[in-house]
Design an enzyme around this catalytic site. Structure first.
Site, PDB file in Angstrom:
ATOM      1  CE  LYS A   1      41.662  26.026  46.474  1.00  0.00           C
ATOM      2  NZ  LYS A   1      40.289  25.441  46.405  1.00  0.00           N
TER       3      LYS A   1
ATOM      4  NE  ARG B   1      38.764  28.391  52.751  1.00  0.00           N
ATOM      5  CZ  ARG B   1      39.938  27.964  53.135  1.00  0.00           C
ATOM      6  NH1 ARG B   1      40.385  28.273  54.361  1.00  0.00           N
ATOM      7  NH2 ARG B   1      40.698  27.245  52.334  1.00  0.00           N
TER       8      ARG B   1
ATOM      9  CE  LYS C   1      38.713  23.907  52.608  1.00  0.00           C
ATOM     10  NZ  LYS C   1      37.917  24.438  51.472  1.00  0.00           N
TER      11      LYS C   1
ATOM     12  CD  GLU D   1      49.745  18.668  42.563  1.00  0.00           C
ATOM     13  OE1 GLU D   1      48.961  18.232  41.684  1.00  0.00           O
ATOM     14  OE2 GLU D   1      49.747  18.244  43.733  1.00  0.00           O
TER      15      GLU D   1
ATOM     16  CE  LYS E   1      41.239  30.178  45.295  1.00  0.00           C
ATOM     17  NZ  LYS E   1      39.948  29.463  45.366  1.00  0.00           N
TER      18      LYS E   1
ATOM     19  CB  SER F   1      38.199  36.648  48.528  1.00  0.00           C
ATOM     20  OG  SER F   1      38.788  35.659  49.373  1.00  0.00           O
TER      21      SER F   1
ATOM     22  CE1 TYR G   1      35.330  36.599  43.757  1.00  0.00           C
ATOM     23  CE2 TYR G   1      37.618  36.900  44.428  1.00  0.00           C
ATOM     24  CZ  TYR G   1      36.499  36.094  44.311  1.00  0.00           C
ATOM     25  OH  TYR G   1      36.546  34.792  44.736  1.00  0.00           O
TER      26      TYR G   1
END
Length: 428
Positions: free
Chosen positions: A295, A305, A317, A333, A348, A374, A413
């Site tokens: 991510k 968000r 972040k 990871e 992502k 998004s 979506y």
């Protein structure tokens, strides 16, 4: 010749007389079928050939026995084949010798049937996981930055959306809650409230649709007054192990409500092993873990968000999400998540990170998920509204690309809209 059978207009290829028989050639689409007709025999319909959107073509029986047909074949009593037709180029096309090519890849692309036969990647509604935003209200609230998406009322709107998605073959869903500010805290304790918004929604969905697959988001940012995925120390540092402690309680609460797959999206170190141990200790050995393995700290998350009102109150972040410039780090990871017990690995964002999807696919035997986030969704929607692109075609191509890169499932979506297209319905 005394008389000639008059076939339906538009279906005749050739009419010839050979040894007192009439031969009628029928041409459904591009094929030619020559049917011998014995003089004086009464033609009767035998079958109907339907070719694509062409009209029905009656195939008439000529009353010949198998022996007679075979005898005609042995004697060669059939009309000559039609003359070979070679399409010509436009006036002025140069006359050249064919290139001496032993391999011409275009041969396998020359017709829709061949292209479909050799297609390497396919899309199905079963590949989609439908992200759903939920809130405590009764009404569905449109999300301005994500046209066509809503914060769904958990009692009614959520059930209706799941019903519509199932109707076109989508049976997997992931829930994202909009939590009231009054329930947020610095330690995100609401995340593991067994009667909180997400557990209530899970129980409701499982009661109504027990066969669906419910994914959940495991992270503190929707519940944090600071808007971060973990507990924030007074000097701004995101606390890792203390956050993992909270995430374990959150995952167990979701599993207790009936979640099928818990999905840690927080990017804390060691959280997969800790969550696996916590789930197993509570008897949830069958609950899967989809890890947000790679991510990235991406600018493509903005509309999401807004949907959850979960922007960080300060800072960014980047100390826990990955650097968009890094490639090999994804392997670090991946190895950690596999060793700790992840069942699914997720990348992502999606389309800007196709190389990372392929990297994970080539280095892991676990299922790979991609999140078409998004920002990707909203850009395609905006381009469609402005008539700069064909929204439906770009939507389907983008999803196909994610599959081609190696994704087994796609969080998108567009799930219901794309599934409608795959089902032959209008993509709405």
């Amino acid at each position: 010749m005394a008389s000639i059978l008059s076939p339906a207009p538009g279906n005749v290829g050739v009419v010839r007389s050979i040894n007192d028989k009439i031969y009628v050639g029928l041409r459904p689409l591009s094929t030619r079928t020559y049917v011998p007709v014995a003089r004086g025999s009464k033609a009767r319909p035998l079958a109907v050939v339907r070719a694509s959107s062409e009209k029905e073509v009656p195939v008439k029986s000529l009353g010949l026995s198998i022996e007679e047909c075979e005898a005609a074949a042995v004697a060669g009593k059939f009309p000559d084949p039609p003359p070979l037709y070679t399409p010509q180029g436009p006036k002025g096309t140069p006359v050249v010798q064919p290139l001496p090519l032993s391999r011409r890849p275009r041969r396998n692309r020359k017709s829709p049937a061949l292209r479909a036969a050799f297609q390497e990647t396919t899309l199905s509604p079963s590949n989609f996981v439908h992200p759903l935003f939920i809130h405590e209200g009764e009404e569905d609230v449109p999300i301005g930055a994500m046209p066509g998406c809503f914060r769904l009322g958990w009692r009614h709107g959520l059930l209706e959306e799941v019903y519509k998605a199932r109707d076109v073959g989508v049976n997997s869903f992931v829930l994202f809650p909009k939590i009231p500010d009054a329930l947020k805290s610095q330690t995100g304790d609401e995340a593991y409230n067994d009667n909180g918004l997400v557990p209530r929604a899970i129980r409701l969905l499982k009661d109504r649709y027990p066969d669906i697959v419910i994914y959940t988001d495991v992270a503190l940012d929707p519940y944090s007054s600071d808007g971060h995925d973990g507990i924030v120390r007074e000097d701004g540092v995101i606390m890792n192990d203390e956050t993992v402690h909270q995430l374990c309680k959150q995952a167990v609460s979701q599993a207790r409500a009936g979640a099928d797959v818990v999905s840690p999206s927080d990017m804390m170190d060691g959280r997969i092993l800790a969550i696996r141990m916590a789930l197993d200790a509570e008897g949830f050995q069958d609950v899967s873990i989809m890890s947000y393995t790679a991510k990235y700290a991406s600018a493509f998350y903005g509309p999401f968000r807004e949907a959850l009102d979960s922007n960080p109150r300060f800072g960014d972040k980047k100390t826990y999400q990955m650097n968009p410039a890094n490639y090999r780090e994804a392997l670090v990871e991946t190895e950690a998540d596999e060793a700790e017990g992840a069942d699914i690995l997720l990348v992502k964002p999606g389309l800007p990170y196709l190389d990372i999807i392929r990297l994970l696919r080539d280095n892991s035997s676990l299922p790979i998920a991609a999140y078409q986030v998004s920002g990707e969704y909203s850009m395609i929607k905006a381009g469609g509204v402005l008539k700069m692109i064909d929204e439906e075609k770009v939507m389907m191509e983008s999803l196909l690309c994610l599959r081609r890169a190696g994704a087994d499932i796609i969080l998108t979506y567009f799930a219901r809209q794309a599934a409608s297209v795959l089902c032959g319905m209008k993509g709405k």
